[in-house]
Write a protein that holds these residues in place. Sequence first.
Motif, PDB file in Angstrom:
ATOM      1  N   LEU A   1       0.812  -1.220   0.000  1.00 39.70           N
ATOM      2  CA  LEU A   1       0.000   0.000   0.000  1.00 39.70           C
ATOM      3  C   LEU A   1       0.844   1.267   0.000  1.00 39.70           C
ATOM      4  CD1 LEU A   1      -2.707  -1.091   2.604  1.00 39.70           C
ATOM      5  CD2 LEU A   1      -2.906  -1.097   0.095  1.00 39.70           C
ATOM      6  N   LEU A   2       2.140   1.131   0.234  1.00 34.21           N
ATOM      7  CA  LEU A   2       3.016   2.298   0.334  1.00 34.21           C
ATOM      8  C   LEU A   2       3.661   2.611  -1.002  1.00 34.21           C
ATOM      9  CD1 LEU A   2       4.748   1.338   3.706  1.00 34.21           C
ATOM     10  CD2 LEU A   2       2.881   2.985   3.394  1.00 34.21           C
ATOM     11  N   ASP A   3       4.049   3.877  -1.174  1.00 32.49           N
ATOM     12  CA  ASP A   3       4.739   4.303  -2.389  1.00 32.49           C
ATOM     13  C   ASP A   3       6.177   3.801  -2.371  1.00 32.49           C
ATOM     14  OD1 ASP A   3       2.520   5.639  -3.333  1.00 32.49           O
ATOM     15  OD2 ASP A   3       3.064   7.518  -2.323  1.00 32.49           O
ATOM     16  N   GLU A   4       6.528   3.056  -3.414  1.00 30.16           N
ATOM     17  CA  GLU A   4       7.894   2.520  -3.487  1.00 30.16           C
ATOM     18  C   GLU A   4       8.904   3.659  -3.541  1.00 30.16           C
ATOM     19  OE1 GLU A   4      10.557  -0.529  -6.250  1.00 30.16           O
ATOM     20  OE2 GLU A   4       8.389  -0.349  -6.549  1.00 30.16           O
TER      21      GLU A   4
ATOM     22  N   SER B   1       9.495   5.628  -0.950  1.00 33.90           N
ATOM     23  CA  SER B   1       9.206   6.560   0.143  1.00 33.90           C
ATOM     24  C   SER B   1       9.844   6.084   1.436  1.00 33.90           C
ATOM     25  CB  SER B   1       7.696   6.704   0.324  1.00 33.90           C
ATOM     26  OG  SER B   1       7.141   5.468   0.758  1.00 33.90           O
TER      27      SER B   1
ATOM     28  N   TYR C   1       7.953   3.249   3.077  1.00 34.62           N
ATOM     29  CA  TYR C   1       8.174   2.007   2.324  1.00 34.62           C
ATOM     30  C   TYR C   1       9.506   1.368   2.731  1.00 34.62           C
ATOM     31  CZ  TYR C   1       8.772  -1.174  -1.643  1.00 34.62           C
ATOM     32  OH  TYR C   1       8.968  -2.284  -2.425  1.00 34.62           O
ATOM     33  N   ARG C   2      10.540   2.189   2.819  1.00 30.91           N
ATOM     34  CA  ARG C   2      11.859   1.654   3.175  1.00 30.91           C
ATOM     35  C   ARG C   2      11.859   1.105   4.594  1.00 30.91           C
ATOM     36  NH1 ARG C   2      13.593   6.318   0.323  1.00 30.91           N
ATOM     37  NH2 ARG C   2      13.879   7.437   2.288  1.00 30.91           N
TER      38      ARG C   2
END
Length: 242
Positions: free
Chosen positions: A7-10, A12, A15-16
């Motif tokens: 669901l997270l922006d790769e 970001s 995400y990391r």
Amino acid sequence: MFRELALLDEGSAPYRRQRDAIIERCLPLADHIARRFRGRGEAHEDLVQVARVGLLNAVNRFDVDSANDFLAFAVPTMMGEVRRYFRDHGWSLKVPRRLKELNVRLNSARSELTHQLNRAPTPSELAEFLGMERDEIVEGLVAANAYSTRSTEQETMRTGDGDGLTLLDTIGGPDEGIQRVIDIQTVQPLLAKLPARDRLVLQLRFFDNLTQSQIAERIGVSQMHVSRLLARALATLREQIG
């Protein structure tokens, strides 16, 4: 955790962080995979690093919507990475890639057949099991000897006095008499072609170790004549050898 990651922006920061949390949670699994390959000639620390690379690849490639759970996907990925490391870096001598890959198949087949037969399988049985020609199997088995080598400084046995013998000690070294044998075999047919008196003078001088004066007295000529005979005979031999 993977569903949250999806669901997270790769790229970001969240995400990391989520990706790092997944990797950290699975590190013990990578270390376990590395321990399974210990004692095969490669440093354990290197195997851990390779298994962790496999873990990173598994995390990056895992599809959360696939039918498999993550462990079913990650374990073969990490083991494959370690096996590739052994195939590409673990060989002491260079062999073709096809033989490295065949060695992996042979190890697996040998293990399974040994369990089935309660003994080590023959090359013919391995060939039938893998659906290959026997000659290919033999080639693979011979190539497997190139995986590891032994140092000539490695201690192999102990003498009765308790002193250690290295592999080099058991192999021996150059025989100083070999060159003498070569010289004799080279000169012998050439000597046979010399005149009888020249051969006699050479024999008395170099085999019987007589001086030129003693030779002269033996064959009834002057010392100067013996010197000329020796010079002529040696010049002839040098010319024929050269």
